[in-house]
Structure formats: structure tokens, C-alpha cells
Design an enzyme around this catalytic site. Structure first.
Site, mmCIF file in Angstrom:
data_model
loop_
_atom_site.group_PDB
_atom_site.id
_atom_site.type_symbol
_atom_site.label_atom_id
_atom_site.label_comp_id
_atom_site.label_asym_id
_atom_site.label_seq_id
_atom_site.Cartn_x
_atom_site.Cartn_y
_atom_site.Cartn_z
ATOM 1 N N VAL A 1 -1.666 -2.087 -4.085
ATOM 2 C CA VAL A 1 -1.200 -2.976 -5.147
ATOM 3 C C VAL A 1 -1.626 -4.404 -4.815
ATOM 4 C CG1 VAL A 1 0.782 -3.830 -6.439
ATOM 5 C CG2 VAL A 1 0.764 -1.472 -5.599
ATOM 6 N N ASP B 1 11.590 10.121 -7.630
ATOM 7 C CA ASP B 1 11.222 9.413 -6.397
ATOM 8 C C ASP B 1 11.910 8.056 -6.327
ATOM 9 O OD1 ASP B 1 9.948 9.222 -3.923
ATOM 10 O OD2 ASP B 1 8.247 8.149 -4.762
ATOM 11 N N LYS C 1 -2.140 -2.026 -9.619
ATOM 12 C CA LYS C 1 -2.195 -0.886 -8.709
ATOM 13 C C LYS C 1 -3.566 -0.219 -8.851
ATOM 14 C CE LYS C 1 1.272 2.101 -8.404
ATOM 15 N NZ LYS C 1 2.126 3.273 -8.721
ATOM 16 N N GLY D 1 -2.480 4.502 -3.568
ATOM 17 C CA GLY D 1 -3.353 3.358 -3.737
ATOM 18 C C GLY D 1 -2.748 2.065 -3.249
ATOM 19 N N GLN E 1 0.841 -1.185 0.000
ATOM 20 C CA GLN E 1 0.000 0.000 0.000
ATOM 21 C C GLN E 1 0.874 1.232 0.000
ATOM 22 O OE1 GLN E 1 -3.086 -0.171 2.875
ATOM 23 N NE2 GLN E 1 -3.751 1.936 2.612
ATOM 24 N N GLY E 2 0.553 2.194 -0.872
ATOM 25 C CA GLY E 2 1.326 3.415 -0.971
ATOM 26 C C GLY E 2 0.449 4.632 -0.887
ATOM 27 N N GLY E 3 1.066 5.793 -1.128
ATOM 28 C CA GLY E 3 0.360 7.045 -0.990
ATOM 29 C C GLY E 3 -0.768 7.225 -1.970
#
Length: 662
Positions: free
Chosen positions: A360, A471, A374, A358, A354-356
Site C-alpha cells: 500500500v 478477516d 494498494k 500486495g 505491506q500485506g499478503g
């Protein structure tokens, strides 16, 4: 008078070739290695008798398949032997070469362990069992030093490594029964580079690939600027020349991606002019639309559907890396029911991370292919912008060190990106977990480091448009089933024009600890911003410690400060994680620390480019420039996110930040 016999020999060879007869004249050996440290070998001993029998067996049996290993004797007099013929050698040439090599190694070596290399074969024997020992021990034939220097070393190197990397993969995986591949690539109108790679046929696929990669590393360090060279090892060898030196018609014909435009020049100039005109018109129109929208100060939160319409409108076109156009007809769209079925309706059991922007999920398509899906946050405007950016940016970028986008989906509020599945997940799992870190040796880590560097070189220099990732961090470096590093997550990436070197933004986004100081403090980003992030990752790999939060260790405020302190005091070994120190060369690890410090220098002008980093990583000798003091602190981070997305951001360390100077 002394030249007479040579003249007669030349005339004889010409006459025989005119008669259609194939002549093979065995040249001198390339390299000979003899080790006599244990006292097993003596004249008229049982060991010598067994050796003669072993070499006789190799001479007679290798030609059947081109590879043969066997043992003779028992106990202290037991001897192991192996012979390998080049994959394009005929049975007769193989038998002749191994027979000659066996005679020479017997005559020249009175040793318990020996290996001799010829152009068409190699023969090895030892009193120790080496059959499952695939350690790399590269050697350079003296003939390498006699080769001419390339007129344009940087360009020659680019084409050469593209060729050698491709045929390396072919030998290890595409032709796994022979472990042999040849190829050629047009370097200029009048010059072609011919390459050959080979492994012994008892090797595993991954071991063959690693061996050849090591040989290519030695090739770069010794002689990549020369127009021909060979590197041999106990288990693999590589060679390239500007003249065709191998037989067979199954050679891979490669074209360097950036040279695709050369075909247009042949009779299609008019078409090119038309296409360029169309592109300029499209770009001009896109810029006009962009600035008009900016001028009107539209509330972007109220028009997400308009942005999606821009993406999938058939009229809209975008420039891609290979010069083609992407339209809605070419983008790999997938429908929502297909992706729901693949992920079991986005079940938690298939959640990978889980990321900023959404979550996966792992998915399995109807054809059995595994993918990573994603699912971007429905309420996140940044997620929608990331979706558009990533689809347009990497839909057609193809490089072995970039994660491949295989599809996307837009339906209602759903925005989905579909990637190739990476079974070994992300690099941070291995760097910062002591148990998993111990699973990988230095050879694997240096391969990962090299892969990240090559992926960045492609983005910065080799693709049609210069791309800044912005990033780069261990979380965004994924590992496939062969532990090949692949850069992922291009939602923050930006495209530069060919003559553009830097840009400025008032909205700084990225991850604390990996952002370059000029970007974090002033919003200025360039290719050197990615170089800084790469340097941080390199030092994290070596130390096993995170740069952000390093102050908790009590050693220094940041990992960069600690590395610099140890470097200036000559105590670099204290930075190295013990597991790496045991599996790697201290000199090579120290060289990587040095390169890492060069990458994180405070002034971006002092940092090397990524192509220079690749060259430095490949070099085993030579003096590196002294690094200047790195940036130890980039300021205070203030997150500008809604409470609804704060949980996601904490998981993936993603920040949308406003940086305030101290």
C-alpha cells in the site's frame, strides 16, 4: 371554575395567532444543577454582587449572537458565566429566555456553581474557569419519562440514529460557526422524526462531535425506544420528537438508505418487475457460468485474463447495496500513469504498509486529494481474486465506518485499488504500542469500538446484501483524521443472500487469533464469525495485549482464556491497561469486558448479533446475560503459501490456512 383562566388564555392565544402575532410562552426549566461545596457564596457578599452583574450582562448581550461568555470580579470573588440560545431562536426569544433563566437561577440557587436549562437556552456560572473545559456531563429532563414508547423500537432506533448521526456531523463540521443543526426523516407514511443537536460555540469541531456522540450514547441508554427525548450537557444537547418543535427552513431532509426502494412503489411497479426479472436472469446466467466452469475444472492459474475480462466486460452487471447495477461504465477505473504519478512511481518513500496480497502506497491525485493505493502482487492469483471481490463488493457501499473505495486500475499484470487516505493509519498501531496507546483516552477508544460495531451492523443487516467480512482484525480497522474507525480490506468478504445465515468452505482464510472456532475448525462462517472477531478486538483494546501469542506472557494460553479466568474470579481490573483505567469509567470498561466475553463464546448461537452489541454498548444500566466459556484454542495453523509470498504474509499476519484439530 378552575379551568376558566386556562380557557381565556387559550382563546387569547388563538386570537393573537389569527392576527399573525408570534407568541412565545416560556415553559418551566428542563433541568437545574446547583453545587455549593466551597463556601464562596453568601448573602450580600461581593460574590453575590458580582453574580448579579454577571447575569445582567448575560441577559443583555447573549441575544446579539446567541452565545456569550464573560467574567466579573477578581481573585476569590471572580465569577465566570456563559449563556447559549438554541440556534433557531429569534433575538427576542433568546433575550427573554436568558433573562428568565438568570432570574430563576438567582432565585433557586445559592451556590458557587450552577447551570439551568430551558427549551430555548441555558445559563451557567461558576467560581471556576470552565471556558476551555469541555467535559461531558449528560442529564435527562424528567419529561423524557412521559413520552410514549415506539410501536417498533428496533426500526425506530435505526431511523432515529441515522438522523441524529447525520445532523451531528453537520453541526460539528458543516455548520461549525453555529454548532447547530436540525433534520427530519420519514419514519413511516404518517410519521416523521425531527431531530436537533447543538454545541456551545467555543468548542473545537472534534470536541463538539465527541460531546454529541456521548449525548447520543446517553440518549440510547435512557430512552431511544420512546417517541421523543432530550439529553442536555454543559457543552452540548440533543433532542428528537415526532412533532416539529424547531423553527427555520434550513432543516436537513434525510431518507434512510434502505428505504430507497419505497420511491419505486409509487407508480413504478412495472419497472421494478422488469428490473427484478433482469436481475434474476443475470444471476441465473452468472450461476450457470460459474458451475459450468467449476464442472470443467479449468486451471484458474492459466486464465487470469478471463477473470479480468469478466470484471470489466460491459455486459456483466452486479447487484450492489443500494439496488443499483454496477457495470464497467460505472466502476471508478483509473489509468496506470495517473496512479504512478500520484505515488511517485510507487516509491519506497510513499510506502504505507505491506500485506499478503500486495503493498500500500500513499498517493496524491492531480486534484490534491490524498489516497492510499494498494498495488496487488502481480503473481498472486489470490490477489486477482481479491481485487475482483473488493471492487464489486464495496464500489458503492457507503457508510461512515467503512473505508471508501475511490478507484481501481487494471493494466497488464497491474491490479490497483485506490482508497480514501487514513492519516492515523490502523488501530493495531495504537493498541499494541505503549507510547501511542497513551495518546488516546477511553472516550476515544469507546468511540472506535462503537464505530467498528456500527460498520458491522451495516454489513450484516442494513445493506441490501448480507456481507461477512471474515478477516476483521485491528490491522483492518483504519482511523481517519478525527479518529473515526473505518473497516477496510474486503478481499476475504463474502455475500450472503437475504435468507442465508451461514456457509461452509473447505478453504479457510483469515488471521490466526481472530478466527471463530467453528470457522477455523470446520470452515463454517456466518455473521457470528465476525462477532467473534469483534469480541477479540474489544478485549485487545482493553488489555493492550494480542490474543495470538498471548501464551508468551505466562498468564494463559490465550488472551480469551486469561480474560475468562479473571472474570470468573472477579478480578477484571487486572485485565485493564493502566492508561485506560485512569481515563475511563471503571463500570463502563467492565461492561465492555462483559460484552467482549459474550462475543467470543464458543457456541455461535450464544453470541449476540452486532445490532444487539451496539445496543449493549450504548446502555449504562441493565443486567447483561452471563457469558459462557469462550473458545481458548482453534487448532494448529499450517500456511499454504509460496515462498515468494511468505514475507508479505508475515508482515500483515495474513494466513491462508488449513486447520488441523488437536
Amino acid at each position: 371554575m378552575e379551568r376558566g383562566p386556562h380557557l381565556y388564555l387559550q382563546l387569547s392565544l388563538i386570537l393573537l395567532s389569527m392576527l399573525g402575532l408570534h407568541i412565545s410562552v416560556e415553559a418551566d426549566y428542563l433541568v437545574l444543577s446547583c453545587r455549593s461545596e466551597y463556601g464562596n457564596y453568601s448573602s450580600n457578599s461581593t460574590f453575590e454582587t458580582n453574580l448579579k452583574l454577571l447575569l445582567d450582562l448575560l441577559s443583555h448581550d447573549t441575544a446579539k449572537t446567541g452565545f456569550y461568555n464573560t467574567t466579573v470580579g477578581e481573585g476569590g470573588d471572580q465569577i465566570y458565566g456563559q449563556a447559549l440560545c438554541r440556534g433557531d431562536a429569534s433575538s427576542a426569544a433568546c433575550k427573554s429566555c436568558v433573562g428568565n433563566a438568570s432570574q430563576e437561577i438567582m432565585k433557586l440557587c445559592t451556590a458557587e456553581d450552577a447551570l439551568i436549562w430551558y427549551e430555548l437556552c441555558q445559563v451557567r456560572y461558576s467560581f471556576q474557569d470552565f471556558f476551555l473545559n469541555w467535559a461531558y456531563t449528560g442529564k435527562y429532563p424528567p419529561s423524557n419519562d412521559q413520552k410514549k414508547l415506539a410501536s417498533d423500537p428496533a426500526r425506530f432506533y435505526t431511523y432515529l440514529m441515522y438522523l441524529m448521526n447525520n445532523i451531528t456531523t453537520e453541526a460539528a463540521y458543516g455548520n461549525s460557526t453555529q454548532m447547530f443543526a436540525t433534520g427530519q426523516i420519514s419514519y413511516s407514511v404518517s410519521q416523521t422524526i425531527y431531530g436537533l443537536v447543538q454545541c456551545t460555540r467555543d468548542m473545537l469541531n472534534l470536541s463538539c462531535k465527541n460531546c454529541l456522540n456521548s449525548a447520543l450514547g446517553d440518549l440510547k441508554s435512557c430512552c431511544y425506544t420512546r417517541e421523543g427525548a432530550t439529553v442536555v450537557s454543559t457543552t452540548c444537547n440533543v433532542r428528537y420528537e415526532l412533532d416539529r418543535f424547531f423553527n427555520g427552513s434550513t432543516t436537513s431532509m434525510l431518507s434512510y438508505p434502505a428505504s430507497g426502494g419505497d420511491k419505486w412503489k409509487k407508480g413504478m411497479i412495472g419497472l421494478v418487475v422488469g428490473i427484478v426479472g433482469l436481475l434474476l436472469a443475470v444471476l441465473a446466467g452468472s450461476c450457470a457460468v460459474y458451475f459450468n466452469r467449476k464442472k470443467e475444472k479449468q486451471d484458474l492459474e492459466r486464465c487470469p485474463r478471463a477473470l479480468v475480462h469478466d470484471l470489466i466486460n460491459p455486459v456483466r452487471v452486479e447487484i450492489t447495496e443500494d439496488g443499483n447495477l454496477v457495470s464497467s461504465e460505472e466502476l471508478p477505473f483509473m489509468d496506470l500513469p495517473t496512479l504512478k504519478a500520484a505515488t511517485d512511481d510507487f516509491s519506497n518513500s510513499n510506502k504505507l504498509g505491506q500485506g499478503g496480497f500486495g503493498i500500500v502506497y500513499k498517493g496524491v491525485l492531480s486534484d490534491g486529494n490524498e489516497v492510499a493505493v494498494k498495488r496487488l502482487s502481480r503473481k498472486s492469483w489470490q490477489g486477482l481474486e481479491e481485487f475482483k471481490n473488493e471492487v464489486i463488493l464495496i464500489a458503492k457501499l457507503q457508510h461512515r465506518n467503512l473505508v471508501r473505495l475511490v478507484g481501481c486500475g487494471v493494466e497488464g499484470d497491474e491490479k490497483l485499488l485506490v482508497y480514501e487516505f487514513m492519516p492515523n493509519k490502523s488501530l493495531d498501531i495504537y493498541i499494541f504500542d505503549s507510547d501511542k496507546r497513551a495518546q488516546l483516552d477511553w472516550c476515544t477508544y469507546i468511540s472506535i469500538i462503537d464505530g467498528i460495531a456500527r460498520g458491522l451492523v451495516y454489513l450484516h443487516e442494513d445493506s441490501r446484501l448480507r456481507i461477512i467480512h471474515r478477516d476483521l482484525k485491528p490491522n483492518n480497522v483504519l482511523l481517519d483524521h478525527e479518529m473515526v474507525a473505518k473497516i477496510s480490506d474486503f478481499g476475504m468478504a463474502r455475500i450472503f443472500c437475504e435468507n442465508q445465515s451461514s456457509a461452509n468452505t473447505r478453504r479457510v482464510v483469515g488471521t490466526y487469533g481472530y478466527m471463530a472456532p467453528e470457522y477455523a475448525m470446520g470452515g463454517l462462517f456466518s455473521v457470528k464469525s465476525d462477532v467473534f472477531s469483534f469480541g477479540v478486538i474489544l478485549l485487545e483494546i482493553i488489555s493492550g495485549k494480542r490474543n495470538s501469542g498471548f501464551y508468551l506472557t505466562g498468564h494463559a494460553q490465550t488472551l480469551l482464556a486469561y480474560a475468562w479466568k479473571l472474570w470468573t474470579e472477579g478480578r477484571e481490573l487486572e485485565l485493564v491497561d493502566p492508561s485506560l483505567a485512569e481515563s475511563g469509567s471503571t463500570a463502563e470498561i467492565f461492561r465492555c469486558i462483559h460484552i467482549g466475553l459474550l462475543c467470543v463464546q464458543e457456541d455461535p448461537g450464544d453470541r449476540p448479533t452486532m445490532s444487539e452489541v451496539v445496543t449493549l454498548l450504548g446502555g449504562q444500566t441493565g443486567t447483561l446475560p452471563e457469558p459462557n466459556k469462550p473458545a481458548f484454542s482453534v487448532g494448529r495453523v499450517v500456511q499454504e503459501v509460496d515462498q515468494s509470498s511468505a514475507t508479505n504474509l508475515s508482515v500483515n499476519q495474513m494466513t491462508v490456512s488449513s486447520i488441523l484439530p488437536r
